[in-house]
Scaffold this motif. Structure first.
Motif, short mmCIF file in Angstrom:
data_model
loop_
_atom_site.label_atom_id
_atom_site.label_comp_id
_atom_site.label_asym_id
_atom_site.label_seq_id
_atom_site.Cartn_x
_atom_site.Cartn_y
_atom_site.Cartn_z
N ILE A 151 0.86 4.64 2.27
CA ILE A 151 0.24 5.20 3.47
C ILE A 151 0.66 6.65 3.66
O ILE A 151 1.64 7.12 3.07
N GLN A 202 -5.82 12.78 14.74
CA GLN A 202 -4.95 12.07 13.80
C GLN A 202 -4.11 11.02 14.53
O GLN A 202 -4.03 9.86 14.11
N CYS A 227 -5.72 7.79 16.03
CA CYS A 227 -6.07 6.72 15.09
C CYS A 227 -4.85 6.23 14.30
O CYS A 227 -5.01 5.47 13.33
N ALA A 228 -3.65 6.65 14.69
CA ALA A 228 -2.44 6.27 13.95
C ALA A 228 -2.21 4.76 14.02
O ALA A 228 -2.48 4.12 15.03
N TYR A 229 -1.70 4.20 12.90
CA TYR A 229 -1.35 2.78 12.87
C TYR A 229 -0.27 2.48 13.91
O TYR A 229 -0.33 1.50 14.64
N GLU A 253 2.18 9.37 6.20
CA GLU A 253 3.04 9.40 7.38
C GLU A 253 3.31 10.84 7.78
O GLU A 253 3.73 11.64 6.95
N LEU A 282 -0.58 7.43 9.44
CA LEU A 282 -1.94 7.95 9.57
C LEU A 282 -2.92 7.27 8.62
O LEU A 282 -2.53 6.75 7.58
N THR A 283 -4.19 7.32 8.99
CA THR A 283 -5.25 6.85 8.09
C THR A 283 -5.43 7.87 6.97
O THR A 283 -5.07 9.04 7.11
N HIS A 284 -6.02 7.43 5.86
CA HIS A 284 -6.13 8.32 4.70
C HIS A 284 -7.13 9.46 4.92
O HIS A 284 -7.12 10.44 4.16
N ASP A 285 -7.98 9.35 5.93
CA ASP A 285 -8.92 10.44 6.21
C ASP A 285 -8.40 11.40 7.28
O ASP A 285 -9.10 12.30 7.73
N ALA A 286 -7.12 11.23 7.66
CA ALA A 286 -6.55 12.05 8.73
C ALA A 286 -6.36 13.53 8.36
O ALA A 286 -6.58 14.40 9.20
N ASP A 289 0.84 -1.19 0.00
CA ASP A 289 0.00 0.00 0.00
C ASP A 289 0.87 1.24 0.00
O ASP A 289 2.09 1.17 0.15
#
Length: 225
Positions: free
Chosen positions: A46, A78, A81-83, A48, A66-70, A44
């Motif tokens: 992502i 942000q 919800c970080a990975y 960052e 970060l998620t793509h909607d961050a 993917d």
């Protein structure tokens, strides 16, 4: 004006958050450095976020996947919800904050080479889009030089053997003597140094010269048959 050392002896890295003390939340006093897209290869791309902190004579670079909607959300949301997030690079402070961020970002990106690579900078108050593009361009030029120089050592015995065993060696770009090759019977890569004529696999904890590589390949071939 003091000269900036882009390879300081004090530099330390924890690129994959292996040290528990670095797998912690980004400090509140770390300032936003840039938001970049990072290519994970076949997996993917992502987002960052990188953060810079200057504290007690030390510069630190912190990263958060970060998620793509961050983008557009408050920083706390942000990061909540970080990975993953944590400290990835640190060294003694040098020059301006932008110079300190440049040193650590450059070192982090170089250390990740061959695994993940930046696609582009989306925003960057400290590591600007122009600085991001310049640093990546300089690193890519260095990688290409290393690959070209590595090709001159393509007949090192371990590399010749790796080709005969079907391990597909190719220049890694990390140095003029660094090569990747398939680890025999495994789904990951090992490293070969053409200058020392040695291989090493961190996953399998195997290393040695041509004789050891050939023995490892035969051992695994026999185990599968």
């Amino acid at each position: 004006m003091p000269t900036i050392d882009f390879h300081p002896a004090s530099l330390e890295l924890d690129v994959w958050f292996k040290q528990p003390e670095n797998r912690v939340s980004v400090p509140n006093d770390a300032e936003f450095a840039c938001l970049q897209e990072v290519n994970l290869g076949a997996v993917d791309v992502i987002l960052e976020a990188l953060f810079f902190r200057r504290h007690d004579g030390q510069d630190e670079l912190w990263a958060a996947g970060l998620t793509h909607d961050a983008p557009g959300k408050p920083r706390d949301e942000q990061l909540a919800c970080a990975y993953q997030q944590g400290r990835v690079a640190w060294a003694g402070s040098q020059g301006s904050r932008a110079a300190g961020a440049d040193i650590l970002f450059r070192a982090l990106t170089a250390a990740r080479q061959g695994h993940v690579w930046p696609e582009g900078c989306l925003e960057g108050p400290l590591i600007t889009e122009a600085a991001h593009r310049r640093i990546i361009g300089e690193l890519e030029a260095g990688i290409e030089r290393n690959r070209q120089e590595a090709e001159l050592q393509a007949q090192a015995p371990t590399l010749v053997l790796a080709r005969r065993l079907g391990l597909r060696p190719k220049p890694a770009g990390q140095s003029p003597s660094a090569w990747y090759a398939d680890c025999p019977g495994k789904a990951h890569r090992l490293m070969i140094s053409s200058s020392s004529d040695q291989f090493g696999c961190g996953y399998c904890r195997e290393k040695g010269g041509p004789a050891e590589l050939e023995a490892l390949a035969h051992q695994r071939q026999e185990a599968r048959s």
